[in-house]
Design an enzyme around this catalytic site. Structure first.
Site, PDB file in Angstrom:
ATOM      1  N   CYS A  66       0.847  -1.193   0.000  1.00 20.38           N
ATOM      2  CA  CYS A  66       0.000   0.000   0.000  1.00 20.38           C
ATOM      3  C   CYS A  66       0.885   1.246   0.000  1.00 20.38           C
ATOM      4  CB  CYS A  66      -0.892   0.027   1.249  1.00 20.38           C
ATOM      5  SG  CYS A  66      -2.399  -0.922   1.078  1.00 20.38           S
ATOM      6  N   HIS A  67       0.448   2.252  -0.748  1.00 23.32           N
ATOM      7  CA  HIS A  67       1.192   3.502  -0.782  1.00 23.32           C
ATOM      8  C   HIS A  67       0.875   4.341   0.466  1.00 23.32           C
ATOM      9  CE1 HIS A  67       1.103   2.379  -5.074  1.00 23.32           C
ATOM     10  NE2 HIS A  67       2.264   2.982  -5.129  1.00 23.32           N
ATOM     11  N   MET A 101      -8.240   0.656   1.116  1.00 28.35           N
ATOM     12  CA  MET A 101      -7.515  -0.181   2.062  1.00 28.35           C
ATOM     13  C   MET A 101      -7.510   0.443   3.454  1.00 28.35           C
ATOM     14  SD  MET A 101      -6.878  -2.859   0.469  1.00 28.35           S
ATOM     15  CE  MET A 101      -6.072  -3.593   1.887  1.00 28.35           C
ATOM     16  N   GLU A 102      -7.452   1.773   3.507  1.00 25.35           N
ATOM     17  CA  GLU A 102      -7.501   2.458   4.797  1.00 25.35           C
ATOM     18  C   GLU A 102      -8.843   2.237   5.485  1.00 25.35           C
ATOM     19  OE1 GLU A 102      -4.030   3.831   2.798  1.00 25.35           O
ATOM     20  OE2 GLU A 102      -6.065   3.573   2.084  1.00 25.35           O
ATOM     21  N   ASP A 116     -11.535  -7.914  21.540  1.00 26.36           N
ATOM     22  CA  ASP A 116     -10.590  -7.925  22.652  1.00 26.36           C
ATOM     23  C   ASP A 116     -11.218  -7.381  23.930  1.00 26.36           C
ATOM     24  OD1 ASP A 116      -7.810  -8.042  23.804  1.00 26.36           O
ATOM     25  OD2 ASP A 116      -8.186  -5.879  23.950  1.00 26.36           O
TER      26      ASP A 116
END
Length: 305
Positions: A66-67, A101-102, A116
């Site tokens: 990823c950039h 992607m972010e 969690d």
């Protein structure tokens, strides 16, 4: 095939936005506890929101190819159902590549954080449904097309090429670029650096209804660089933004782009653009203005901006 980072050097910066979703399911009492902050680790929603935002900013660290991106905004929200919480993240940036992607990383890490925070209450919780919901920005949002029966002209202005002592590369490159956008009816002319000849050819294109005239050469500082002066005799209304865009795009790639005097404008319904003479300058200029320049035709027909 060898894995590699894809080059985005030829892309332009646009506003980009992506929304991704994920879900975490569990027993109803656990879902309620997560939403009200009653878990063994405290307020799960606030922690998951911060975790999602932080993860989006670190996507390029987590996903190898990823950039790196300078994000303008990341929003993370949660919607509760009886046995499920939907996580929604929207990432926004002004850049050369998308932010999907972010957004996907944000919802993934936010969902993991919820797990969690509550795993002591229900280890059977399930994370799933991670997907891209919407993506905006980039060339895919600006899919301008040439009108039907579109005609273009390529004018190569060069004393050497006209005399046959130099091979034309830039004009051929323009033709190939036009063909990528479905433009195949292309008039191709090679002329010496002579103002009257260039004016005559451009006026002929306008009178014959050629919609787009792209010249290459004659935009520099030599005494024989006269294409700009010729084009000014034909253009009725300049469109400064076209030339400004080409120079701005080129200047970020070579410091000499500022020395191009290229102009662009309209004569009747013909768009005329004077491109540099070098093949690199032509390639960069075309990357900067295509396919967006094709939006000029519906505008000239009254279609608005």
């Amino acid at each position: 095939m060898e894995a590699k980072v894809k080059s985005i050097s030829d892309k332009i910066e646009t506003l980009r936005r992506a929304t991704a979703v994920a879900s975490i399911s569990g027993r109803p009492e656990v879902i309620r506890a997560l939403m009200v902050g009653d878990t063994p680790k405290g307020n799960a929603i606030d922690v998951a929101k911060v975790a999602g935002i932080a993860a989006a900013k670190k996507t390029w660290d987590l996903i190898p190819y990823c950039h790196p991106l300078m994000l303008d905004q990341v929003q993370v929200s949660f919607e509760a159902h009886d046995t499920q919480i939907d996580v929604v993240a929207t990432a926004t940036a002004t850049g050369k590549t998308g932010v999907e992607m972010e957004a996907l990383t944000a919802v993934s890490v936010a969902a993991l954080t919820l797990y969690d925070m509550a795993k002591a209450m229900d280890e059977s919780m399930v994370i799933g449904g991670i997907r891209l919901q919407e993506k905006r920005g980039g060339k895919s949002d600006y899919n301008d097309r040439a009108p039907n029966n579109f005609r273009a002209a390529v004018i190569v202005t060069s004393d050497g090429t006209a005399a046959g002592v130099r091979q034309d590369k830039s004009g051929q490159l323009i033709q190939k670029h036009l063909e990528k956008y479905g433009i195949h009816n292309i008039r191709y002319t090679i002329l010496p650096d002579d103002t009257d000849s260039i004016v005559h050819e451009m006026k002929g294109c306008v009178s014959e209804g050629v919609q787009l005239v792209l010249s290459t050469g004659g935009t520099g500082l030599s005494c024989r660089d006269v294409t700009v002066e010729a084009a000014r005799q034909v253009i009725e209304r300049e469109v400064p933004g076209i030339a400004e865009t080409m120079r701005s795009y080129g200047q970020r790639r070579t410091p000499y782009a500022m020395l191009s005097r290229g102009i662009a404008g309209v004569a009747d319904k013909t768009v005329i653009v004077t491109l540099p003479g070098s093949s690199r300058g032509v390639s960069e200029s075309l990357d900067a203005i295509f396919p967006y320049i094709l939006h000029a035709y519906p505008m000239m027909d009254g279609g608005g901006h």
